[in-house]
Enzyme design. Structure first.
Site, PDB file in Angstrom:
ATOM      1  N   ASN A  18      21.481   7.129  -1.293  1.00 42.35           N
ATOM      2  CA  ASN A  18      22.116   6.841  -2.580  1.00 42.35           C
ATOM      3  C   ASN A  18      22.307   5.343  -2.784  1.00 42.35           C
ATOM      4  O   ASN A  18      22.581   4.603  -1.837  1.00 42.35           O
ATOM      5  CB  ASN A  18      23.484   7.530  -2.663  1.00 42.35           C
ATOM      6  CG  ASN A  18      23.371   9.038  -2.609  1.00 42.35           C
ATOM      7  OD1 ASN A  18      22.998   9.683  -3.586  1.00 42.35           O
ATOM      8  ND2 ASN A  18      23.693   9.611  -1.457  1.00 42.35           N
ATOM      9  N   TYR A  37      -0.218  -0.327  -9.673  1.00 44.73           N
ATOM     10  CA  TYR A  37       0.160  -1.418 -10.565  1.00 44.73           C
ATOM     11  C   TYR A  37      -0.857  -1.649 -11.676  1.00 44.73           C
ATOM     12  O   TYR A  37      -0.479  -1.975 -12.808  1.00 44.73           O
ATOM     13  CB  TYR A  37       0.350  -2.714  -9.768  1.00 44.73           C
ATOM     14  CG  TYR A  37       1.617  -2.759  -8.961  1.00 44.73           C
ATOM     15  CD1 TYR A  37       2.845  -2.475  -9.547  1.00 44.73           C
ATOM     16  CD2 TYR A  37       1.596  -3.112  -7.617  1.00 44.73           C
ATOM     17  CE1 TYR A  37       4.015  -2.523  -8.813  1.00 44.73           C
ATOM     18  CE2 TYR A  37       2.757  -3.169  -6.866  1.00 44.73           C
ATOM     19  CZ  TYR A  37       3.965  -2.870  -7.467  1.00 44.73           C
ATOM     20  OH  TYR A  37       5.120  -2.926  -6.734  1.00 44.73           O
ATOM     21  N   ARG A  77       9.205  -2.496   2.130  1.00 38.54           N
ATOM     22  CA  ARG A  77       7.994  -2.951   2.826  1.00 38.54           C
ATOM     23  C   ARG A  77       8.123  -4.380   3.343  1.00 38.54           C
ATOM     24  O   ARG A  77       7.580  -4.722   4.393  1.00 38.54           O
ATOM     25  CB  ARG A  77       6.792  -2.889   1.878  1.00 38.54           C
ATOM     26  CG  ARG A  77       6.331  -1.495   1.488  1.00 38.54           C
ATOM     27  CD  ARG A  77       5.289  -1.590   0.385  1.00 38.54           C
ATOM     28  NE  ARG A  77       4.648  -0.309   0.082  1.00 38.54           N
ATOM     29  CZ  ARG A  77       3.723  -0.154  -0.858  1.00 38.54           C
ATOM     30  NH1 ARG A  77       3.340  -1.195  -1.584  1.00 38.54           N
ATOM     31  NH2 ARG A  77       3.174   1.029  -1.069  1.00 38.54           N
ATOM     32  N   THR A 129     -12.164 -30.642  28.601  1.00 36.26           N
ATOM     33  CA  THR A 129     -12.213 -32.094  28.738  1.00 36.26           C
ATOM     34  C   THR A 129     -13.636 -32.636  28.609  1.00 36.26           C
ATOM     35  O   THR A 129     -14.555 -32.174  29.288  1.00 36.26           O
ATOM     36  CB  THR A 129     -11.620 -32.518  30.091  1.00 36.26           C
ATOM     37  OG1 THR A 129     -10.279 -32.029  30.186  1.00 36.26           O
ATOM     38  CG2 THR A 129     -11.622 -34.035  30.239  1.00 36.26           C
TER      39      THR A 129
END
Length: 564
Positions: A34, A147, A203, A326
Site C-alpha cells: 500500500n 512506452y 528497478r 614493460t
C-alpha cells in the site's frame, strides 16, 4: 457476464476478452503493498519502494551485487504478480498489478472494474486471467503497455511531470476511467506516471532518488535525459551485466547525463549503486559455481546459459595509471608496471579476460613469479607457466586476486614505472583495479540525506544544498576505489581510523591506504572495504557538518547516490 457498454464508450478495448469462471474457483492471494499520496514523505515513499522490491525478488539470484528478478520459465502462477494499492487525498483507490518477472504494470483495478494492457503473447494473456478475479467487468486495451505505445497516446515522457502531485492526479484518472470519466490521452499519461514512480523506481535506485527529491521539495518536474535513457536501457543493461566476464562488458552501453551529454559504460562498477533489480536474461555459466582456479571449461549446450565473452580491456589502477607490459617486450619474466594509459592499440596495455581465468596480453599470461608477498608480477608463456600462477579472480570491489596464493595485485607506488607485485590483501587503494575501456575517472555529484550534496571544503567534507555545477560538489571516482575532489585530484576521501564515529576528511592520496578505498554498494551505502564501516551523516544532522564512518543500519543518513 461482463458489462461492456461502459468500456466501449472510449473505443479503447480490444476483442480480446476472457472469462474468469475457472480461475474464480481458486482465487490467487497475491501480496499487496500500500501507498498513499496523502501526507506522503520521503520516508514513506522509500519504505514503499523497498517493500515493492522485497516482494519482487527472493534475493536468491544476485549477480555483481544486483538482484535478478525471477525467470518466467517455470514460475508458478501463484507467484507471478504482486499488487500495489494506491490511494490519494480524495480517498480514491486503485490497485496496480505488477509482473514479478519485469516489475512492470500489466493492469489496474478500480472499484468493480479491471483493465489490462494488451498482452504480447498467449502465455501472458492467460496469466492475467488470474488477476482481479472477483470484479464484475474486465477487459484488455487495444494497446500494449510499452512506452512507445503509451507515448503515442499520451505524449512524450520528457513532457510529463512526475512527483507527488502528478501521482495524486494519476490515481484519480485511473479510478475515473472505469466510469468513462477519463480520456485515453490522460489515461496513458497517468499510467506513465505510475510506471515511472513505481516500476522504474523499483528497478533503479537512481530513479528512486529522483522521485525522493521531488517528494521532499513538493516539486513537479519531468524526467531528464539521465532518467529516460536508464528506463530505455534497463533490458540491455541487464543483459550486459549478466553476460559480462567478471564485470567487463563485451561491448559498451551508451547512457546520458542530466544535461543530455552521452557517455559509454564499459563495466558493471558504476551501475552497482544505480540498478536495484535486473530482468532475468540467462543463467550463470555452470563453471561460475566453482573456484575460478579449478573451474572446468565445458561446451555450452544450453541456450539459456549466459554467454561467457572474452573482452579486451585496459586494467586501470592506482592514480588512474594502467597495467602495462614493460617496454612492450613480451619475453618470459618481463615485469608488469604502472604506466600512463594509452589511447592506441598497443598490445602491452590491452588485456583479454579469458574464460579459463587467465588475463592475457599479446597471447601471454599475467603471472605471479612466486606465491609469496612482494613478489613481482610478470608476463609469461601461458603453456609453460605453472597453471595456478596464471589464474585470477576479479572481484566486484575492484580486487584482482590470485586464488592459489590468496595474494592480490598491488602497486606499492603511484608513480609511472612502478613494478607490480602481489601483496596480502588489506583493501588498500594501492590494491584497487578496474578492467575497463574508459580510462578516465567518472565525475559525479554524490547526493545524500535530504537530497543534499557531498561537498569538499579544504580538508573537510560535509553536506550542502546541491548547486548545479558547483566545483566543490564534483567528485572523481577513480578506478582504484578512491573518491577524489574534482578540484584537487591529489586528495582523497579518507577515514584515518577504523573506529565507529571517526570523522571523514580530505587528505593526500599519497598513502593509497585502506582508509581511502571505498565501494558504492547496491544498498545505497558507501563502504570502506577494510573496516566494514559506511559513510554516515552524524546524527542525521547536516548542520553538524560532519560525515563519519559507522556500522551499517540502512537509515537514510547512510544512503548515497551518484548522479550523472
Amino acid at each position: 457476464m461482463y458489462a461492456v457498454a461502459t468500456w466501449l464508450c472510449f473505443g479503447s478495448t480490444s476483442g480480446w476478452s476472457f472469462t474468469l469462471e475457472d480461475n474464480n474457483i481458486f482465487p490467487k492471494q497475491y501480496p499487496i503493498i500500500n501507498f498513499t499520496t496523502a501526507d506522503a514523505t520521503v520516508e514513506s515513499y522509500t519504505n514503499f519502494i523497498r517493500a515493492v522490491r522485497s516482494h519482487l525478488t527472493t534475493g536468491a539470484d544476485v549477480r555483481h551485487e544486483i538482484p535478478v528478478l525471477p525467470n518466467r520459465v517455470g514460475l508458478p502462477i501463484s507467484q507471478r504478480f504482486i499488487l500495489v494499492e494506491l490511494s490519494n487525498h480524495a480517498e480514491l483507490s486503485v490497485t496496480l498489478a505488477l509482473d514479478v518477472t519485469n516489475a512492470y504494470v500489466v493492469g489496474c483495478r478500480a472499484g468493480n472494474s479491471a483493465y489490462f494492457f494488451h498482452p504480447d503473447n498467449q502465455e501472458d494473456a492467460e496469466a492475467i486471467t488470474h488477476l482481479f478475479t472477483d470484479v464484475q467487468n474486465s477487459f484488455t486495451f487495444a494497446f500494449g503497455g510499452n512506452y512507445d505505445r503509451l507515448e503515442q497516446l499520451g505524449g512524450l515522457r520528457e513532457n510529463i511531470e512526475l512527483g507527488t502531485g502528478p501521482l495524486e492526479d494519476a490515481i484519480s484518472a485511473l479510478y475515473y476511467y472505469s466510469t468513462c470519466g477519463t480520456q485515453i490521452p490522460t489515461l496513458a499519461r497517468s499510467f506513465m506516471v505510475c510506471i515511472q514512480m513505481i516500476s522504474e523506481a523499483a528497478r533503479f535506485q537512481y530513479i528512486e532518488g529522483e522521485m525522493r527529491t521531488r517528494i521532499r521539495y513538493n516539486r513537479r518536474s519531468a524526467p531528464d535525459p539521465s532518467v529516460i535513457t536508464l528506463e530505455n536501457s534497463w533490458g540491455r543493461l541487464s543483459t550486459a551485466i549478466q553476460e559480462s566476464n567478471q564485470g567487463a562488458f563485451a561491448s559498451p552501453i551508451q547512457l546520458q547525463r542530466r544535461n543530455g551529454s552521452k557517455f559509454n559504460v564499459y563495466d558493471v562498477s558504476i551501475l552497482i549503486p544505480i540498478i536495484a533489480l535486473m530482468v532475468y536474461r540467462c543463467a550463470p555459466p555452470p563453471s561460475s559455481q566453482f573456484s575460478l582456479l579449478i573451474r572446468p571449461v565445458v561446451p555450452n549446450f544450453n541456450a539459456d546459459v549466459c554467454m561467457d565473452p572474452e573482452p579486451i580491456v585496459r586494467i586501470v589502477g592506482r592514480n588512474g595509471l594502467c597495467v602495462d607490459v614493460t617496454g612492450e617486450e613480451f619475453f618470459d619474466g618481463n615485469p608488469i608496471q604502472l604506466w600512463p594509459c594509452k589511447s592506441n592499440t598497443d598490445w602491452n596495455q590491452l588485456w583479454t579476460l579469458r574464460k579459463d581465468s587467465t588475463i592475457r596480453s599479446n597471447g601471454k599470461c599475467l603471472t605471479i613469479s612466486k606465491s609469496s608477498p612482494r613478489q613481482q608480477v610478470v608476463i609469461y608463456n601461458c603453456s609453460t607457466a605453472t597453471v595456478g600462477a596464471t589464474r585470477w579472480q576479479i572481484w566486484d570491489n575492484r580486487t584482482i586476486i590470485n586464488p592459489r596464493s590468496g595474494l592480490v595485485l598491488a602497486a606499492t607506488s603511484g608513480n609511472s614505472g612502478t613494478k607490480l607485485t602481489v601483496q596480502t590483501n588489506i583493501y588498500a587503494v594501492s590494491q584497487g583495479w578496474l578492467p575497463t575501456n574508459n580510462t578516465q575517472p567518472f565525475v559525479t555529484t554524490i547526493v545524500g540525506l535530504y537530497g543534499m550534496c557531498l561537498q569538499a571544503n579544504s580538508g573537510k567534507v560535509w553536506l550542502e544544498d546541491c548547486t548545479s555545477e558547483k566545483a566543490e560538489q564534483q567528485w572523481a571516482l577513480y578506478a582504484d576505489g578512491s573518491i577524489r575532489p574534482q578540484q584537487n585530484r591529489d586528495n582523497c576521501l579518507t577515514t584515518d581510523a577504523n573506529i565507529k564515529g571517526t570523522v571523514v576528511k580530505i587528505l593526500s592520496c599519497g598513502p593509497a591506504s585502506s582508509g581511502q578505498r571505498w565501494m558504492f554498494k547496491n544498498d545505497g551505502t558507501i563502504l570502506n572495504l577494510y573496516n566494514g564501516l559506511v559513510l554516515d551523516v552524524r546524527r542525521s544532522d547536516p548542520s553538524l557538518k560532519q560525515i563519519i564512518v559507522h556500522p551499517f543500519h540502512g537509515n537514510l543518513n547512510q544512503i548515497w547516490l551518484p548522479l550523472f
